[in-house]
Design a protein around this motif. Sequence first.
Motif, PDB file in Angstrom:
ATOM      1  N   HIS A 193      35.146  69.867 -20.626  1.00  0.00           N
ATOM      2  CA  HIS A 193      36.149  71.221 -20.718  1.00  0.00           C
ATOM      3  C   HIS A 193      36.690  71.451 -19.309  1.00  0.00           C
ATOM      4  O   HIS A 193      35.958  71.956 -18.436  1.00  0.00           O
ATOM      5  N   LEU A 194      37.739  70.772 -19.036  1.00  0.00           N
ATOM      6  CA  LEU A 194      38.202  71.063 -17.708  1.00  0.00           C
ATOM      7  C   LEU A 194      39.719  71.633 -17.607  1.00  0.00           C
ATOM      8  O   LEU A 194      40.383  71.636 -18.705  1.00  0.00           O
ATOM      9  N   ALA A 195      40.292  71.982 -16.494  1.00  0.00           N
ATOM     10  CA  ALA A 195      41.432  72.793 -16.422  1.00  0.00           C
ATOM     11  C   ALA A 195      42.116  72.198 -15.203  1.00  0.00           C
ATOM     12  O   ALA A 195      42.075  72.604 -14.145  1.00  0.00           O
ATOM     13  N   PRO A 196      42.569  70.774 -15.306  1.00  0.00           N
ATOM     14  CA  PRO A 196      43.311  70.287 -14.043  1.00  0.00           C
ATOM     15  C   PRO A 196      44.566  70.954 -13.673  1.00  0.00           C
ATOM     16  O   PRO A 196      45.345  70.818 -14.645  1.00  0.00           O
ATOM     17  N   PRO A 197      44.605  71.438 -12.338  1.00  0.00           N
ATOM     18  CA  PRO A 197      45.844  72.036 -11.990  1.00  0.00           C
ATOM     19  C   PRO A 197      47.148  71.338 -12.088  1.00  0.00           C
ATOM     20  O   PRO A 197      48.137  72.305 -12.359  1.00  0.00           O
ATOM     21  N   LEU A 198      47.025  70.113 -12.356  1.00  0.00           N
ATOM     22  CA  LEU A 198      48.262  69.475 -12.335  1.00  0.00           C
ATOM     23  C   LEU A 198      48.826  69.350 -13.518  1.00  0.00           C
ATOM     24  O   LEU A 198      50.205  69.115 -13.975  1.00  0.00           O
ATOM     25  N   PRO A 204      49.419  83.152 -20.897  1.00  0.00           N
ATOM     26  CA  PRO A 204      50.508  83.760 -20.521  1.00  0.00           C
ATOM     27  C   PRO A 204      49.938  85.330 -20.478  1.00  0.00           C
ATOM     28  O   PRO A 204      50.820  86.167 -19.893  1.00  0.00           O
ATOM     29  N   GLN A 205      49.021  85.971 -20.791  1.00  0.00           N
ATOM     30  CA  GLN A 205      48.557  87.072 -20.537  1.00  0.00           C
ATOM     31  C   GLN A 205      47.674  87.402 -19.320  1.00  0.00           C
ATOM     32  O   GLN A 205      47.961  88.034 -18.572  1.00  0.00           O
ATOM     33  N   THR A 206      46.718  86.320 -19.030  1.00  0.00           N
ATOM     34  CA  THR A 206      45.919  86.555 -17.878  1.00  0.00           C
ATOM     35  C   THR A 206      46.292  85.660 -16.716  1.00  0.00           C
ATOM     36  O   THR A 206      45.924  85.799 -15.437  1.00  0.00           O
ATOM     37  N   GLY A 207      47.264  84.779 -16.656  1.00  0.00           N
ATOM     38  CA  GLY A 207      47.506  83.821 -15.890  1.00  0.00           C
ATOM     39  C   GLY A 207      46.672  82.812 -15.524  1.00  0.00           C
ATOM     40  O   GLY A 207      46.848  81.963 -14.479  1.00  0.00           O
ATOM     41  N   HIS A 208      45.524  82.497 -16.112  1.00  0.00           N
ATOM     42  CA  HIS A 208      44.434  81.735 -15.602  1.00  0.00           C
ATOM     43  C   HIS A 208      44.821  80.383 -16.469  1.00  0.00           C
ATOM     44  O   HIS A 208      45.411  80.320 -17.724  1.00  0.00           O
ATOM     45  N   LEU A 209      44.170  79.486 -15.799  1.00  0.00           N
ATOM     46  CA  LEU A 209      44.343  78.084 -16.544  1.00  0.00           C
ATOM     47  C   LEU A 209      43.702  78.061 -17.489  1.00  0.00           C
ATOM     48  O   LEU A 209      42.396  78.326 -17.623  1.00  0.00           O
ATOM     49  N   ILE A 210      44.344  77.163 -18.419  1.00  0.00           N
ATOM     50  CA  ILE A 210      43.599  77.129 -19.888  1.00  0.00           C
ATOM     51  C   ILE A 210      43.020  75.830 -19.838  1.00  0.00           C
ATOM     52  O   ILE A 210      43.292  74.754 -19.572  1.00  0.00           O
ATOM     53  N   LYS A 211      41.551  75.782 -20.066  1.00  0.00           N
ATOM     54  CA  LYS A 211      40.849  74.521 -20.187  1.00  0.00           C
ATOM     55  C   LYS A 211      40.898  73.761 -21.558  1.00  0.00           C
ATOM     56  O   LYS A 211      41.350  74.165 -22.574  1.00  0.00           O
ATOM     57  N   GLN A 212      40.962  72.437 -21.303  1.00  0.00           N
ATOM     58  CA  GLN A 212      41.240  71.179 -22.374  1.00  0.00           C
ATOM     59  C   GLN A 212      40.157  70.485 -22.285  1.00  0.00           C
ATOM     60  O   GLN A 212      39.349  70.593 -21.565  1.00  0.00           O
ATOM     61  N   GLU A 213      39.954  70.020 -23.734  1.00  0.00           N
ATOM     62  CA  GLU A 213      38.551  69.295 -24.004  1.00  0.00           C
ATOM     63  C   GLU A 213      39.010  67.762 -23.972  1.00  0.00           C
ATOM     64  O   GLU A 213      40.020  67.213 -24.252  1.00  0.00           O
ATOM     65  N   PHE A 214      38.083  67.098 -22.925  1.00  0.00           N
ATOM     66  CA  PHE A 214      38.211  65.728 -22.832  1.00  0.00           C
ATOM     67  C   PHE A 214      37.002  64.923 -23.517  1.00  0.00           C
ATOM     68  O   PHE A 214      35.897  65.477 -23.187  1.00  0.00           O
ATOM     69  N   GLY A 215      37.053  63.846 -23.846  1.00  0.00           N
ATOM     70  CA  GLY A 215      35.984  63.001 -24.276  1.00  0.00           C
ATOM     71  C   GLY A 215      35.415  62.214 -23.408  1.00  0.00           C
ATOM     72  O   GLY A 215      35.747  62.215 -22.071  1.00  0.00           O
TER      73      GLY A 215
END
Length: 320
Positions: A193-198, A204-215
Amino acid sequence: RALTHFDALAAAEALFGNTAAANFLVVGAAFQNGGLRLPEASIEEAIGINGVAVAANVAAFRWGRVAVADPEAFAAAVDAARPKALPAVASPELLASTTFAGEVRRLVELRAGELVRYQNAKVARRYVETIQAVWQSERTITDNTAFTEAVARGLHKFTAYKDEYEVARLYSEAAFQAKLGQQFEGGYKLKFHLAPPLFSQRDPQTGHLIKQEFGSWMLPAFRLLAKLKGLRGTAFDPFGRTEERKTERRLIADYEKLVDELLAGLTPQNHALAIKLASIPDEIRGYGHIKDAHLAKARRKEAELLAQWRNPEAMKAAAE
């Protein structure tokens, strides 16, 4: 019944490379000490039925028994299994011209070695030279080494910030695979579970990066990315233009300037204050928005302490 005590978490980390086995070390110790009135075979059978890290947990149960039956043998095994400090660098000359001793030498040897693996010998050498200057300056006013120790920890923390290259290096090292093998026995799937900044979007509410799931396909990608650590901080660093990475590089430069200022005015009277200022990095924890919150708090504390450092008479008068 005799009392048996040992650090189960530390022992588990040494013997098994993680703390998950600590519970079964305690179970084994309790059984050997007569606190569990169950057959040995039943306990080990239950571990097998549970199906999680069976081999490691059975071994932990048996080592827990050894902790009671033969404490000296247990302590020796834990000590032998505990990782020893790695050499500072491949080239011993890095520390050849230094005069470190005691705790400072231990800190520098370990952290210089980590910086070589993190980036390269050049970065490690710059770190060593800075700590040597602090060491020599502190030696002129006191035998206390707390200021040098604080700088050794703080400068390393800022220098070895955990970016994409470092995450990739840690995941692609053999130690990570070994820990997985100790905790799980086949049939498992890896998900990161990562949130690569690029590439990541922001909430939209918190402004925090959303983590994505990678295999598990990320492991080869991690190995490749880890080899590109030489790009870190250069004009060719694809991650270096984000505000987070710019802040991390700025923290290194700001801390080096702070240390220079402290060295220029260090006296026996302000030595304790210098230690507090040098320890500011300890206040900054976490990653992303959590780190930002700690950083803002740390900067406020640093500003207050610097005001005392730069205007000692005014602060003394205000206190009176």
